[in-house]
Design an enzyme around this catalytic site. Structure first.
Site, short mmCIF file in Angstrom:
data_model
loop_
_atom_site.label_atom_id
_atom_site.label_comp_id
_atom_site.label_asym_id
_atom_site.label_seq_id
_atom_site.Cartn_x
_atom_site.Cartn_y
_atom_site.Cartn_z
N CYS A 123 0.82 -1.21 0.00
CA CYS A 123 0.00 0.00 0.00
C CYS A 123 0.86 1.27 0.00
O CYS A 123 1.92 1.31 0.61
CB CYS A 123 -0.88 0.04 1.23
SG CYS A 123 -1.91 -1.41 1.41
N ARG A 153 4.85 0.64 -6.06
CA ARG A 153 4.89 -0.24 -4.89
C ARG A 153 3.96 -1.44 -5.07
O ARG A 153 4.07 -2.41 -4.34
CB ARG A 153 4.46 0.55 -3.64
CG ARG A 153 5.42 1.66 -3.27
CD ARG A 153 4.82 2.56 -2.24
NE ARG A 153 4.59 1.89 -0.97
CZ ARG A 153 5.44 1.86 0.04
NH1 ARG A 153 6.60 2.46 -0.08
NH2 ARG A 153 5.16 1.24 1.16
N TRP A 190 -2.99 -2.52 -1.67
CA TRP A 190 -2.60 -3.88 -2.07
C TRP A 190 -3.37 -4.78 -1.11
O TRP A 190 -3.11 -4.81 0.09
CB TRP A 190 -1.10 -4.04 -1.92
CG TRP A 190 -0.53 -5.28 -2.52
CD1 TRP A 190 -0.10 -5.44 -3.81
CD2 TRP A 190 -0.31 -6.53 -1.87
NE1 TRP A 190 0.38 -6.71 -3.99
CE2 TRP A 190 0.26 -7.41 -2.83
CE3 TRP A 190 -0.53 -7.01 -0.58
CZ2 TRP A 190 0.61 -8.72 -2.53
CZ3 TRP A 190 -0.19 -8.32 -0.29
CH2 TRP A 190 0.38 -9.16 -1.26
N ASN A 225 -1.50 1.31 5.92
CA ASN A 225 -0.67 0.27 5.33
C ASN A 225 -0.30 -0.67 6.45
O ASN A 225 0.17 -0.22 7.49
CB ASN A 225 0.59 0.92 4.73
CG ASN A 225 1.57 -0.11 4.18
OD1 ASN A 225 1.25 -1.28 4.06
ND2 ASN A 225 2.77 0.36 3.85
N GLY A 226 -0.55 -1.96 6.30
CA GLY A 226 -0.19 -2.91 7.35
C GLY A 226 -1.32 -3.85 7.65
O GLY A 226 -2.30 -3.95 6.90
N GLU A 261 18.32 -15.74 -10.41
CA GLU A 261 17.87 -14.36 -10.61
C GLU A 261 17.28 -14.17 -12.02
O GLU A 261 16.26 -13.50 -12.19
CB GLU A 261 19.06 -13.41 -10.36
CG GLU A 261 18.80 -11.93 -10.63
CD GLU A 261 17.68 -11.32 -9.80
OE1 GLU A 261 17.18 -11.95 -8.87
OE2 GLU A 261 17.29 -10.19 -10.12
N LYS A 268 13.48 -13.00 -12.72
CA LYS A 268 13.13 -11.84 -13.55
C LYS A 268 12.05 -12.22 -14.56
O LYS A 268 11.09 -11.49 -14.77
CB LYS A 268 14.35 -11.28 -14.31
CG LYS A 268 15.38 -10.54 -13.51
CD LYS A 268 14.94 -9.19 -13.02
CE LYS A 268 14.26 -9.21 -11.71
NZ LYS A 268 14.91 -9.16 -10.47
N GLU A 323 8.65 -12.81 -12.79
CA GLU A 323 8.06 -11.60 -12.24
C GLU A 323 7.32 -10.78 -13.29
O GLU A 323 6.23 -10.28 -13.04
CB GLU A 323 9.15 -10.70 -11.63
CG GLU A 323 9.64 -11.15 -10.29
CD GLU A 323 10.73 -10.23 -9.76
OE1 GLU A 323 10.66 -9.86 -8.59
OE2 GLU A 323 11.67 -9.88 -10.50
N HIS A 337 18.84 -34.67 -11.43
CA HIS A 337 18.06 -35.16 -10.29
C HIS A 337 16.62 -34.65 -10.34
O HIS A 337 16.01 -34.46 -9.29
CB HIS A 337 18.73 -34.75 -8.97
CG HIS A 337 20.10 -35.34 -8.82
ND1 HIS A 337 20.33 -36.67 -8.54
CD2 HIS A 337 21.33 -34.78 -8.96
CE1 HIS A 337 21.63 -36.89 -8.49
NE2 HIS A 337 22.26 -35.75 -8.75
N LYS A 396 6.70 -3.64 -4.74
CA LYS A 396 8.12 -3.29 -4.76
C LYS A 396 8.76 -3.53 -3.41
O LYS A 396 9.89 -3.97 -3.30
CB LYS A 396 8.26 -1.81 -5.15
CG LYS A 396 9.68 -1.30 -5.20
CD LYS A 396 10.44 -1.91 -6.34
CE LYS A 396 11.90 -1.50 -6.37
NZ LYS A 396 12.70 -2.44 -7.19
C1 G6P Z 1 9.90 -7.53 -3.30
C2 G6P Z 1 10.39 -6.92 -4.60
C3 G6P Z 1 11.70 -7.56 -5.02
C4 G6P Z 1 12.73 -7.43 -3.90
C5 G6P Z 1 12.20 -7.99 -2.59
C6 G6P Z 1 13.11 -7.64 -1.43
O1 G6P Z 1 9.56 -8.85 -3.51
O2 G6P Z 1 9.42 -7.09 -5.62
O3 G6P Z 1 12.20 -6.91 -6.18
O4 G6P Z 1 13.90 -8.10 -4.27
O5 G6P Z 1 10.91 -7.44 -2.29
O6 G6P Z 1 13.10 -6.25 -1.26
P1 G6P Z 1 14.24 -5.41 -0.57
O7 G6P Z 1 13.76 -4.00 -0.64
O8 G6P Z 1 14.33 -5.90 0.85
O9 G6P Z 1 15.49 -5.67 -1.30
#
Ligand code: G6P
Length: 608
Positions: free
Chosen positions: A2, A27, A74, A100-101, A481, A485, A488, A504, A603
């Protein structure tokens, strides 16, 4: 998660709130709303879905007023409907809140309010806060002080009331809130990107703080309502850095910013001659560091992948054992911790709830506590005793790119610092430092690959609903990673795997045209990875390899090689991740998806 914005000033609030919400979009959210205090009392507009729906409503329904709050939601409690969107109001319509929370005593509060005859109009925990405040008497600040002990859980809230229509009261316990002092106007937001276009003078509220914002200024109180001193900081981020700057998407811009971001991060921690690292710059107490016997890295998401590479760096260079944990698991597994363990929380935002909780465990156990973080003054920043700032600047695209590469650099510099403290440094360190300074050029080269190659890569990946990313050693985290990507932003399933484990299980997935992405630059283990590739090739896989041009043995195996420069093995994770970022980006664009705000993702995950 949020996003919150609040404004008290002399200008019409609605356009300012909408602009703030626009900047908070990254976010992640699924509905939005705003409230303005005007002559007609508090007026509210809310809409499901993207902000454009709220904007359309706002154009059709002028809401005059110079004080207001806004929110991108959110969904946690209740579906992303208009009724559940924020702001939420109390039964009399005199108090409105954005939140938010998560309230953990939601069920008990809901039952209590219902039995007191309150009719609830949403499924949210937020509405309960509005009712609790509405049922108190007196100034809003005093009501907040009385209601706070009744709220269990994590929350950042901004409230407004018709009793004092010229002020906002903001309070936090967990998720971040930052207040901004402008010229005759005060703002509050979930993060600074929403304030930058109006002010760079900010106060980061602490856990438990309450802030009262009026046109004339900001007063901060503790949870008991006693004034506390919180310094105003002037940020060095400017609003332009949070703009797209001619790129089609923030993610693409941020991918291309990596050479500069890496350069700035390296230079920030080198000595004046740029031949070695400047240990003082890290803020570590050398005496504490000398006693360290192991390192614990904690993080989430992409930052966790950076930690997996960091383990190789620290073990190889500083010869200290390193454990890497998902912060969300670590915090609940009663870990072994003490003064001899250096705990490093790695986090772009500095606000990820699980990472903060894991760091807090370290603090309580008396462990030296550090953070690799991209946001100065964030919660992680303030919790840690030693801080390494990744100099990536604001990262807006939800899929992390430049924050990741700068985290790798910061962890490599940390490894060099620990190596020095342990008396292990030698002439090779100078060579590595020199290579680090040349790294931005290598990244430029990796970025310069013709688009045509990515077009072929997109065809290869989109031919299947699944794909497999393989790597070995410190390139296995890069396979993870790369796969993350793709997942996501393209919603295609991809799995990262260490090449040696492929037999395996994952090999069972391989059939004709199944995409396998190999992170395969020159390493002593490459021959082994080529063996894995021969095995998948024999079963019909289509192979995309990331390797230096002309890599022996790959030509005949791979359908496509995306070239990367030949660099020091320790720097290979940095150059090989770039093509994987661009591959995912191109796939998502080809599929017509929302690259910067992928569905369901946030985010910064500020609640558990
Ligand atoms: C969310 C974001 C990711 C990020 C992760 C950790 O899942 O979408 O891109 O890597 O949080 O966030 P931070 O701010 O702790 O690196």
């Amino acid at each position: 998660m949020c996003g919150i914005i609040g404004y008290v000033g002399t200008h019409q609030a609605v356009p300012i709130l909408l602009e703030g919400l626009r900047r908070l979009e990254y976010r992640g959210y699924d509905s939005a709303g705003l409230a303005v205090a005007g002559h007609a009392g508090i007026q509210i507009l809310r809409a499901e879905g993207k902000l454009v729906n709220l904007e359309e409503k706002a154009y059709g329904t002028p809401l005059p007023g110079v004080v207001g709050i806004g929110h991108t939601r959110w969904a946690t409690h209740g579906a992303p409907t208009e009724a559940n969107a924020h702001p939420q109001v109390d039964a009399t319509g005199t108090v409105a809140v954005v939140h938010n929370g998560i309230l953990e005593n939601y069920a008990a509060l809901r039952a209590e309010l219902r039995s007191a005859g309150v009719e609830l109009s949403s499924d949210t925990d937020t509405e309960l806060i509005a009712h609790l405040l509405g049922r108190e008497e007196g100034p809003l600040l005093e009501r907040v002080v009385r209601v706070l002990p009744r709220l269990e859980g994590q929350y950042a809230v901004v409230a407004m009331s018709t009793n004092a229509p010229d002020e906002l009261v903001a309070f936090r316990q967990g998720p971040p809130l930052v207040v901004g002092a402008g010229d005759g106007e005060m703002l509050v937001a979930s993060d600074v990107t929403a304030l930058l276009s109006r002010t760079r003078r900010v106060i980061f509220l602490e856990h438990g703080d309450i802030a009262r914002l009026g046109r004339g200024g900001i007063t901060v109180f503790d949870a008991g309502g006693h004034p506390v001193d919180r310094p105003i900081e002037t940020l060095d981020w400017d609003a332009a850095r949070a703009e797209k700057g001619g790129y089609r998407h923030f993610m693409l811009k941020e991918i291309h910013e990596q050479p500069d971001a890496v350069r700035n991060t390296v230079l920030a921690y080198l000595d004046a001659e740029r031949r070695g690292i400047n240990i003082e710059g890290f803020g570590f107490d050398p005496h504490r560091l000398e006693k360290i016997r192991r390192v614990q890295l904690v993080a989430c998401g992409t930052s966790w992948h950076a930690c997996l590479v960091g383990k190789f760096y620290i073990e190889r260079l500083a010869r200290l054992p390193v454990d890497v944990d998902y912060a969300s698991e670590y915090r609940y597994r009663d870990p072994l911790l003490g003064h001899e363990t250096l705990v490093i929380g790695v986090t772009q935002s500095g606000e990820t709830a699980d990472t903060l909780a894991a760091m807090e465990l370290g603090r309580r156990a008396g462990a030296p506590l550090a953070t690799v973080c991209n946001v100065r003054s964030s919660s992680a920043w303030r919790l840690a005793e030693a801080r390494l700032l990744t100099q990536a600047g604001p990262e807006i695209g939800v899929a992390s790119t430049k924050a990741f590469t700068t985290q790798l650099v910061a962890l490599l510099l940390t490894a060099l610092a620990l190596r020095r403290v342990r008396g292990l440094d030698d002439a090779r360190d100078g060579e590595l430092v020199a290579q680090l300074q040349r790294l931005p050029l290598a990244l430029e080269e990796a970025l310069g690959v013709p688009d045509e190659l990515y077009r072929r890569g997109v065809d290869l990946i989109t031919a299947s609903a699944d794909s497999l990313y393989l790597g070995r050693g410190m390139l296995y985290p890069i396979a993870l990673e790369g796969a993350l990507k793709l997942k996501e932003i393209s919603y295609l399933h991809a799995e990262g795997y260490p090449g040696g484990e492929m037999k395996h299980g994952p090999i069972a997935l391989v059939d004709d045209g199944f995409p396998v992405v190999a992170v395969a630059p020159r390493t002593p283990a490459r021959e082994k990875l080529l063996g894995n590739l021969r095995e998948v090739r024999a079963r019909g896989a289509a192979i995309l390899a990331v390797a230096e041009a002309g890599a022996a043995g790959l030509d005949e195996l791979a359908d496509l090689i995306v070239p990367v420069p030949d660099v020091d093995p320790l720097l290979q994770p940095l150059v090989t991740v770039v093509p994987l970022q661009l591959l995912a980006y191109n796939v998502a664009v080809e599929l017509g998806l929302d690259v910067d705000q992928p569905r369901n993702l946030a985010k910064s995950v500020t609640v558990e």
